[in-house]
Design a protein around this motif. Structure first.
Motif, PDB file in Angstrom:
ATOM      1  N   SER A  72       0.832  -1.206   0.000  1.00  0.00           N
ATOM      2  CA  SER A  72       0.000   0.000   0.000  1.00  0.00           C
ATOM      3  C   SER A  72       0.865   1.255   0.000  1.00  0.00           C
ATOM      4  O   SER A  72       0.554   2.240  -0.690  1.00  0.00           O
ATOM      5  N   LEU A  73       1.955   1.212   0.742  1.00  0.00           N
ATOM      6  CA  LEU A  73       2.865   2.364   0.781  1.00  0.00           C
ATOM      7  C   LEU A  73       3.536   2.586  -0.564  1.00  0.00           C
ATOM      8  O   LEU A  73       3.624   3.726  -1.045  1.00  0.00           O
ATOM      9  N   VAL A  74       3.978   1.498  -1.189  1.00  0.00           N
ATOM     10  CA  VAL A  74       4.622   1.620  -2.501  1.00  0.00           C
ATOM     11  C   VAL A  74       3.656   2.205  -3.522  1.00  0.00           C
ATOM     12  O   VAL A  74       4.049   3.030  -4.378  1.00  0.00           O
ATOM     13  N   ALA A  75       2.381   1.834  -3.423  1.00  0.00           N
ATOM     14  CA  ALA A  75       1.379   2.324  -4.379  1.00  0.00           C
ATOM     15  C   ALA A  75       1.170   3.828  -4.263  1.00  0.00           C
ATOM     16  O   ALA A  75       0.694   4.460  -5.219  1.00  0.00           O
ATOM     17  N   THR A  76       1.497   4.430  -3.116  1.00  0.00           N
ATOM     18  CA  THR A  76       1.274   5.864  -2.940  1.00  0.00           C
ATOM     19  C   THR A  76       2.443   6.718  -3.440  1.00  0.00           C
ATOM     20  O   THR A  76       2.291   7.944  -3.574  1.00  0.00           O
ATOM     21  N   LEU A  77       3.576   6.103  -3.712  1.00  0.00           N
ATOM     22  CA  LEU A  77       4.788   6.888  -3.985  1.00  0.00           C
ATOM     23  C   LEU A  77       4.677   7.722  -5.257  1.00  0.00           C
ATOM     24  O   LEU A  77       4.957   8.931  -5.241  1.00  0.00           O
ATOM     25  N   TYR A  78       4.289   7.096  -6.356  1.00  0.00           N
ATOM     26  CA  TYR A  78       4.260   7.853  -7.611  1.00  0.00           C
ATOM     27  C   TYR A  78       3.232   8.990  -7.597  1.00  0.00           C
ATOM     28  O   TYR A  78       3.564  10.131  -7.949  1.00  0.00           O
ATOM     29  N   PRO A  79       1.958   8.739  -7.210  1.00  0.00           N
ATOM     30  CA  PRO A  79       1.005   9.866  -7.180  1.00  0.00           C
ATOM     31  C   PRO A  79       1.452  10.982  -6.226  1.00  0.00           C
ATOM     32  O   PRO A  79       1.289  12.165  -6.544  1.00  0.00           O
ATOM     33  N   ALA A  80       2.000  10.593  -5.075  1.00  0.00           N
ATOM     34  CA  ALA A  80       2.455  11.617  -4.120  1.00  0.00           C
ATOM     35  C   ALA A  80       3.627  12.405  -4.694  1.00  0.00           C
ATOM     36  O   ALA A  80       3.711  13.633  -4.516  1.00  0.00           O
ATOM     37  N   TRP A  81       4.523  11.716  -5.376  1.00  0.00           N
ATOM     38  CA  TRP A  81       5.664  12.409  -5.997  1.00  0.00           C
ATOM     39  C   TRP A  81       5.204  13.329  -7.114  1.00  0.00           C
ATOM     40  O   TRP A  81       5.718  14.440  -7.273  1.00  0.00           O
ATOM     41  N   SER A  82       4.214  12.890  -7.892  1.00  0.00           N
ATOM     42  CA  SER A  82       3.710  13.733  -8.988  1.00  0.00           C
ATOM     43  C   SER A  82       3.049  15.000  -8.448  1.00  0.00           C
ATOM     44  O   SER A  82       3.049  16.047  -9.120  1.00  0.00           O
ATOM     45  N   ALA A  83       2.487  14.923  -7.245  1.00  0.00           N
ATOM     46  CA  ALA A  83       1.872  16.113  -6.653  1.00  0.00           C
ATOM     47  C   ALA A  83       2.907  17.186  -6.355  1.00  0.00           C
ATOM     48  O   ALA A  83       2.606  18.389  -6.415  1.00  0.00           O
ATOM     49  N   THR A  84       4.133  16.789  -6.036  1.00  0.00           N
ATOM     50  CA  THR A  84       5.191  17.772  -5.726  1.00  0.00           C
ATOM     51  C   THR A  84       5.717  18.447  -6.984  1.00  0.00           C
ATOM     52  O   THR A  84       6.422  19.453  -6.891  1.00  0.00           O
ATOM     53  N   LYS A  85       5.403  17.903  -8.155  1.00  0.00           N
ATOM     54  CA  LYS A  85       5.918  18.475  -9.411  1.00  0.00           C
ATOM     55  C   LYS A  85       4.965  19.486 -10.038  1.00  0.00           C
ATOM     56  O   LYS A  85       5.225  19.976 -11.134  1.00  0.00           O
ATOM     57  N   ILE A  86       3.871  19.779  -9.369  1.00  0.00           N
ATOM     58  CA  ILE A  86       2.922  20.769  -9.895  1.00  0.00           C
ATOM     59  C   ILE A  86       3.536  22.161  -9.804  1.00  0.00           C
ATOM     60  O   ILE A  86       4.091  22.553  -8.767  1.00  0.00           O
ATOM     61  N   ASP A  87       3.438  22.917 -10.899  1.00  0.00           N
ATOM     62  CA  ASP A  87       3.984  24.269 -10.959  1.00  0.00           C
ATOM     63  C   ASP A  87       2.908  25.256 -10.517  1.00  0.00           C
ATOM     64  O   ASP A  87       1.878  25.406 -11.183  1.00  0.00           O
ATOM     65  N   PRO A  88       3.071  25.929  -9.355  1.00  0.00           N
ATOM     66  CA  PRO A  88       2.047  26.859  -8.842  1.00  0.00           C
ATOM     67  C   PRO A  88       1.689  27.949  -9.845  1.00  0.00           C
ATOM     68  O   PRO A  88       0.523  28.318  -9.994  1.00  0.00           O
ATOM     69  N   ALA A  89       2.687  28.520 -10.520  1.00  0.00           N
ATOM     70  CA  ALA A  89       2.447  29.626 -11.459  1.00  0.00           C
ATOM     71  C   ALA A  89       1.539  29.183 -12.602  1.00  0.00           C
ATOM     72  O   ALA A  89       0.594  29.900 -12.987  1.00  0.00           O
ATOM     73  N   GLN A  90       1.800  28.000 -13.117  1.00  0.00           N
ATOM     74  CA  GLN A  90       1.004  27.505 -14.236  1.00  0.00           C
ATOM     75  C   GLN A  90      -0.419  27.191 -13.811  1.00  0.00           C
ATOM     76  O   GLN A  90      -1.393  27.532 -14.515  1.00  0.00           O
ATOM     77  N   VAL A  91      -0.578  26.578 -12.629  1.00  0.00           N
ATOM     78  CA  VAL A  91      -1.917  26.231 -12.163  1.00  0.00           C
ATOM     79  C   VAL A  91      -2.703  27.454 -11.789  1.00  0.00           C
ATOM     80  O   VAL A  91      -3.878  27.613 -12.176  1.00  0.00           O
ATOM     81  N   LEU A  92      -2.096  28.392 -11.036  1.00  0.00           N
ATOM     82  CA  LEU A  92      -2.832  29.583 -10.602  1.00  0.00           C
ATOM     83  C   LEU A  92      -3.136  30.521 -11.752  1.00  0.00           C
ATOM     84  O   LEU A  92      -4.118  31.274 -11.716  1.00  0.00           O
ATOM     85  N   GLY A  93      -2.320  30.457 -12.807  1.00  0.00           N
ATOM     86  CA  GLY A  93      -2.594  31.293 -13.967  1.00  0.00           C
ATOM     87  C   GLY A  93      -3.798  30.846 -14.752  1.00  0.00           C
ATOM     88  O   GLY A  93      -4.373  31.613 -15.517  1.00  0.00           O
ATOM     89  N   GLN A  94      -4.200  29.570 -14.562  1.00  0.00           N
ATOM     90  CA  GLN A  94      -5.362  29.057 -15.278  1.00  0.00           C
ATOM     91  C   GLN A  94      -6.650  29.237 -14.497  1.00  0.00           C
ATOM     92  O   GLN A  94      -7.731  28.928 -15.004  1.00  0.00           O
ATOM     93  N   LEU A  95      -6.542  29.662 -13.222  1.00  0.00           N
ATOM     94  CA  LEU A  95      -7.737  29.814 -12.404  1.00  0.00           C
ATOM     95  C   LEU A  95      -8.475  31.102 -12.757  1.00  0.00           C
ATOM     96  O   LEU A  95      -7.870  32.101 -13.115  1.00  0.00           O
TER      97      LEU A  95
END
Length: 421
Positions: free
Chosen positions: A398-421
């Motif tokens: 279960s822990l191994v299954a969480t690693l990739y999605p959790a890691w992908s969450a850290t790669k989100i660019d705030p500027a790009q996301v907030l610019g689309q809001l």
């Protein structure tokens, strides 16, 4: 009260997910899948442990754990040799034996048997066959030419107590001293015996084995006083029998063939171990598949919470905090599933025998027959280390299954996301 930010965010996201129908379904399916996998794995391992325990406690209670058999000549002064063997630390008992393969004839019917000459007192120390006598008594073997037979033999030849039957046994020319090189097929020895007892154990034991008093068989086969074909041995740990028997043989000043229960019956234990390993691998894969449903749940959660992640990053939240929050969120599914599966598995494992009996009574069927197997019930023995290994393995997956999605969450660019809001 102190609560880490990552834990606070994870629990909040878990509660908010309840309103999303599809995400809730995926999350629930992963939890249920993990629970079922853990439960079934614990039950299956307990059943395998039960068969192993039944093998050791019941089946190996009626056959010798080991035998030391004279090779070139019978063992002389078996009393002295038995005393030497009993000096070994792990040997509980030793008894003389003579095994002869022969035939039993009654009213034109013939049945192959394995005749065992045993000492009435010492044999009870190495075998519990006397506990399975259904007709007659063990001590009745002291009667002249009395014989104890299995229920399978009695059924095949339609025998009952008091019947007189004929034994056909091969001559041991090395003991008779009258070897004739031109005699290809020596005339078999014949002996009239009386049925004084019938035992019912189950399986091949009933179909082949017959017992007579040691002195009677010894005289019939031409052994000298004090001689025995070999010694039957009982040890304190049946699964260490090969090593214990081999060490005991070194202490004898007689050339013997070393045999233990694994030589003839070891396939039963090996089959149990093989099924155990296969089922463990298969069910671990099932748990892994269920665990990786967490990946889908978390990926949807990351896509849904991109705005929240961007805002957290602009407020100074570290990548470690964000990653931990999603890992904890995924682990909630694993912890809930593992806990539910572990408790369910423990309950079923502890009551498996009774549950199967109720099912058999309800449907009028019988899963295991004592005529084929050495038991007529489905055994179960819960070994808690198996539970610990299963729980730890499921949580790790279960822990191994969480690693990739959790890691992908850290790669989100705030500027790009907030610019689309």
């Amino acid at each position: 009260m102190f609560k880490p930010l990552s834990l606070f965010l994870a629990l909040r996201y878990v509660r908010s997910r309840q309103g999303n129908g599809f995400a809730s379904f995926i999350s629930a399916s992963s939890t249920v899948g993990i629970a079922l996998g853990v439960m079934v794995l614990i039950v299956v391992l307990s059943a395998m442990n039960g068969f192993e325990k039944a093998l050791a406690d019941k089946f190996l209670s009626v056959i010798p754990h080991g035998q030391l058999i004279g090779v070139n000549a019978p063992i002389p002064q078996w009393n002295t040799k038995a005393a030497q063997v009993l000096k070994s630390e792990h040997i509980i008992a030793a008894a003389p034996m003579i095994n002869v393969s022969g035939m039993m004839q009654y009213k034109g019917q013939v049945k192959g048997i394995e005749l065992k000459g045993v000492d009435l007192k010492l044999e009870q120390q190495v075998s519990s066959i006397a506990d399975y006598i259904v007709e007659g008594k063990w001590n009745d073997l002291s009667e002249p030419n009395g014989i104890l037979i299995g229920a399978g033999i009695a059924k095949k030849l339609a025998l009952s107590l008091g019947d007189s039957v004929q034994l056909l046994l091969p001559q041991h020319v090395s003991l008779q001293g009258n070897h004739n090189v031109n005699q290809s097929f020596p005339i078999p020895l014949t002996q009239q015996v009386t049925i004084v007892g019938i035992f019912k154990f189950g399986g091949v034991v009933d179909d082949m084995n017959a017992y007579m008093q040691f002195d009677n068989v010894s005289t019939l086969m031409g052994y000298n006083p004090g001689q025995a074909q070999g010694l039957s041995i009982k040890v304190d740990n049946v699964f260490n029998a090969p090593k214990i028997i081999r060490e005991a043989a070194y202490k004898l000043d007689h050339y013997v063939y070393v045999s233990d229960w694994t030589n003839e019956q070891g396939h039963l234990f090996n089959d149990i171990q093989l099924v155990r390993m296969v089922m463990y691998i298969v069910l671990i894969i099932v748990i892994a598949v269920a665990s990786f449903n967490i990946v889908s749940t978390l990926i949807m959660a990351v896509n849904e919470k991109k705005g929240d992640i961007a805002i957290l990053k602009t407020m100074g939240a570290s990548s470690f905090v964000i990653m931990c929050s999603f890992m904890i969120q995924g682990l909630v599914n694993g912890i809930v599933g593992v806990t539910a599966g572990a408790f369910s598995g423990i309950y079923l494992a502890n009551n498996l025998t009774d549950i199967i009996r109720e099912i058999e009574m309800f449907f009028g069927i019988h899963f295991l027959s004592s005529d084929i197997y050495f038991i007529d019930f489905l055994p179960s023995y819960l070994h808690y280390p198996d539970v610990y290994v299963t729980v730890i393995t499921a949580l790790f997956l279960s822990l191994v299954a969480t690693l990739y999605p959790a890691w992908s969450a850290t790669k989100i660019d705030p500027a790009q996301v907030l610019g689309q809001l």
